[in-house]
Design an enzyme around this catalytic site. Structure first.
Site, PDB file in Angstrom:
ATOM      1  N   GLU A   1      73.208  29.841 -12.060  1.00 18.14           N
ATOM      2  CA  GLU A   1      74.286  30.515 -11.850  1.00 18.14           C
ATOM      3  C   GLU A   1      74.024  31.973 -11.948  1.00 18.14           C
ATOM      4  O   GLU A   1      73.175  32.417 -12.410  1.00 18.14           O
ATOM      5  CB  GLU A   1      75.344  30.064 -13.240  1.00 18.14           C
ATOM      6  CG  GLU A   1      76.581  30.476 -13.218  1.00 18.14           C
ATOM      7  CD  GLU A   1      77.513  30.530 -11.904  1.00 18.14           C
ATOM      8  OE1 GLU A   1      77.142  30.752 -10.915  1.00 18.14           O
ATOM      9  OE2 GLU A   1      78.955  29.984 -12.068  1.00 18.14           O
ATOM     10  N   ASP A   2      75.032  32.681 -11.392  1.00 17.16           N
ATOM     11  CA  ASP A   2      74.633  34.157 -11.533  1.00 17.16           C
ATOM     12  C   ASP A   2      75.176  34.865 -12.791  1.00 17.16           C
ATOM     13  O   ASP A   2      74.433  35.767 -13.450  1.00 17.16           O
ATOM     14  CB  ASP A   2      75.619  34.804 -10.310  1.00 17.16           C
ATOM     15  CG  ASP A   2      77.257  34.551 -10.203  1.00 17.16           C
ATOM     16  OD1 ASP A   2      77.529  33.718 -10.937  1.00 17.16           O
ATOM     17  OD2 ASP A   2      77.897  35.038  -9.394  1.00 17.16           O
TER      18      ASP A   2
ATOM     19  N   ASP B   1      80.655  33.999 -17.930  1.00 17.45           N
ATOM     20  CA  ASP B   1      81.653  34.935 -18.437  1.00 17.45           C
ATOM     21  C   ASP B   1      82.409  34.194 -19.506  1.00 17.45           C
ATOM     22  O   ASP B   1      82.236  34.042 -20.603  1.00 17.45           O
ATOM     23  CB  ASP B   1      82.301  35.374 -17.112  1.00 17.45           C
ATOM     24  CG  ASP B   1      83.471  36.446 -17.476  1.00 17.45           C
ATOM     25  OD1 ASP B   1      83.117  37.271 -17.982  1.00 17.45           O
ATOM     26  OD2 ASP B   1      84.658  36.243 -16.903  1.00 17.45           O
TER      27      ASP B   1
ATOM     28  N   PHE C   1      82.565  44.559 -15.501  1.00 17.90           N
ATOM     29  CA  PHE C   1      82.528  43.967 -14.171  1.00 17.90           C
ATOM     30  C   PHE C   1      81.470  44.485 -13.443  1.00 17.90           C
ATOM     31  O   PHE C   1      81.507  45.631 -13.174  1.00 17.90           O
ATOM     32  CB  PHE C   1      83.950  43.836 -13.444  1.00 17.90           C
ATOM     33  CG  PHE C   1      84.071  42.954 -12.503  1.00 17.90           C
ATOM     34  CD1 PHE C   1      84.252  41.473 -12.717  1.00 17.90           C
ATOM     35  CD2 PHE C   1      83.666  43.150 -11.171  1.00 17.90           C
ATOM     36  CE1 PHE C   1      84.358  40.540 -11.803  1.00 17.90           C
ATOM     37  CE2 PHE C   1      83.762  42.296 -10.166  1.00 17.90           C
ATOM     38  CZ  PHE C   1      83.973  41.176 -10.467  1.00 17.90           C
TER      39      PHE C   1
ATOM     40  N   ARG D   1      77.749  42.025  -2.290  1.00 19.21           N
ATOM     41  CA  ARG D   1      76.635  40.746  -2.788  1.00 19.21           C
ATOM     42  C   ARG D   1      75.474  41.146  -2.242  1.00 19.21           C
ATOM     43  O   ARG D   1      74.284  40.792  -2.614  1.00 19.21           O
ATOM     44  CB  ARG D   1      77.014  39.647  -1.808  1.00 19.21           C
ATOM     45  CG  ARG D   1      78.423  38.668  -2.585  1.00 19.21           C
ATOM     46  CD  ARG D   1      78.314  37.435  -1.881  1.00 19.21           C
ATOM     47  NE  ARG D   1      79.607  36.787  -2.073  1.00 19.21           N
ATOM     48  CZ  ARG D   1      80.084  36.091  -3.220  1.00 19.21           C
ATOM     49  NH1 ARG D   1      79.426  36.051  -4.269  1.00 19.21           N
ATOM     50  NH2 ARG D   1      81.314  35.514  -3.245  1.00 19.21           N
TER      51      ARG D   1
HETATM   52  P1  IMP Z   1      83.385  31.718 -16.193  1.00 17.76           P
HETATM   53  O1  IMP Z   1      83.785  30.421 -15.636  1.00 17.76           O
HETATM   54  O2  IMP Z   1      84.570  32.654 -16.553  1.00 17.76           O
HETATM   55  O3  IMP Z   1      82.140  31.872 -16.906  1.00 17.76           O
HETATM   56  O4  IMP Z   1      83.003  32.507 -14.520  1.00 17.76           O
HETATM   57  C1  IMP Z   1      81.908  32.557 -14.128  1.00 17.76           C
HETATM   58  C2  IMP Z   1      82.074  33.043 -12.803  1.00 17.76           C
HETATM   59  O5  IMP Z   1      83.047  34.169 -12.642  1.00 17.76           O
HETATM   60  C3  IMP Z   1      80.867  33.557 -12.075  1.00 17.76           C
HETATM   61  O6  IMP Z   1      80.087  32.564 -11.327  1.00 17.76           O
HETATM   62  C4  IMP Z   1      81.490  34.842 -11.211  1.00 17.76           C
HETATM   63  O7  IMP Z   1      81.622  34.136  -9.870  1.00 17.76           O
HETATM   64  C5  IMP Z   1      82.496  35.184 -11.837  1.00 17.76           C
HETATM   65  N1  IMP Z   1      82.353  36.464 -12.701  1.00 17.76           N
HETATM   66  C6  IMP Z   1      82.571  36.681 -13.958  1.00 17.76           C
HETATM   67  N2  IMP Z   1      82.082  37.837 -14.508  1.00 17.76           N
HETATM   68  C7  IMP Z   1      81.851  38.576 -13.033  1.00 17.76           C
HETATM   69  C8  IMP Z   1      81.373  39.882 -12.923  1.00 17.76           C
HETATM   70  O8  IMP Z   1      81.153  40.683 -13.739  1.00 17.76           O
HETATM   71  N3  IMP Z   1      81.129  40.147 -11.633  1.00 17.76           N
HETATM   72  C9  IMP Z   1      81.218  39.239 -10.474  1.00 17.76           C
HETATM   73  N4  IMP Z   1      81.779  37.827 -10.812  1.00 17.76           N
HETATM   74  C10 IMP Z   1      81.913  37.544 -11.990  1.00 17.76           C
HETATM   75 MG    MG Z   2      79.833  32.401  -9.527  1.00 18.94          MG
END
Ligand code: IMP
Ligand code: MG
Length: 186
Positions: free
Chosen positions: A105-106, A109, A158, A171
């Site tokens: 995963e990138d 969050d 962010f 990206r």
């Molecule tokens: P989670 O389910 O809240 O952990 O969300 C993870 C996803 O939210 C990641 O795969 C990203 O696509 C997106 N995301 C969360 N924080 C950021 C950020 O700071 N920049 C860009 N995308 C984010």
């Molecule tokens: Mg993502």
């Protein structure tokens, strides 16, 4: 700022992680994975689209036999806050029964996306499901998700670049930077 003179960098308040730091972290992570996955039946799963760059650099650094698969999940839309709703937009092409799955995963969050994916893959009979992420924002966690491999812990800001987007843009930045809040606050 290491900005290569590129115009996209003007929308950042700062570069947080340079492409050189990312490359070093990937070498370190690949060594750890090579030790941990000796003899495993490894499938690396790329979470589209944000993890594409990290995934492609990581699998090329890995000196291990492995297969790849791809999954697209939605939890965000174009906003910078999670909706809390997770949906599979594109599922894996192959069965994970009995496989050692490494989900790539990138960024983690809230943790909702990866918790959901981990649950689904365990239900499908994967032998193991571990999580690797380029970035981790631990302050934002809304569950007790265990992230097995995280290259960088970052503050609650962010970020974009190296695959991460805001409204599908940025990206293609080679580094990871903090997006100027005035871009999404108006
Ligand atoms: P989670 O389910 O809240 O952990 O969300 C993870 C996803 O939210 C990641 O795969 C990203 O696509 C997106 N995301 C969360 N924080 C950021 C950020 O700071 N920049 C860009 N995308 C984010
Ligand atoms: Mg993502």
């Amino acid at each position: 700022m290491n900005n290569d003179g590129r115009r996209l960098y003007k929308d950042l308040t700062r570069v947080l992680i340079t492409k050189e730091e990312i490359a070093d972290a990937i070498v370190k992570l690949s060594k750890q994975l090579e030790a941990d996955y000796q003899g495993a039946d490894l499938v690396c799963v790329c979470i589209l689209k944000g993890a594409v760059m990290f995934f492609s650099d990581l699998i090329r650094a890995l000196d291990l036999p492995l297969t790849t698969d791809y999954m697209a999940i939605s939890s965000y839309g174009s906003s910078t806050k999670t909706s809390g709703v997770v949906r599979i937009l594109k599922d894996l092409d192959h069965d994970v029964l009995g496989k050692d799955v490494l989900v790539v995963e990138d960024i983690v969050d809230s943790g909702l996306t990866l918790a959901y994916i981990q649950h689904v893959l365990n239900q499908r009979g994967a032998k193991s499901v571990k999580l690797a992420t380029l970035l981790d924002k631990p302050e934002r966690r809304r569950n007790d998700l265990k992230v097995d491999y995280a290259c960088f812990r970052i503050p609650n800001e962010f970020v974009v670049g190296y695959g991460l987007d805001y409204a599908e843009k940025y990206r293609n930045l080679p580094d990871v930077g903090v997006l100027d809040p005035c871009i999404y606050n108006d």
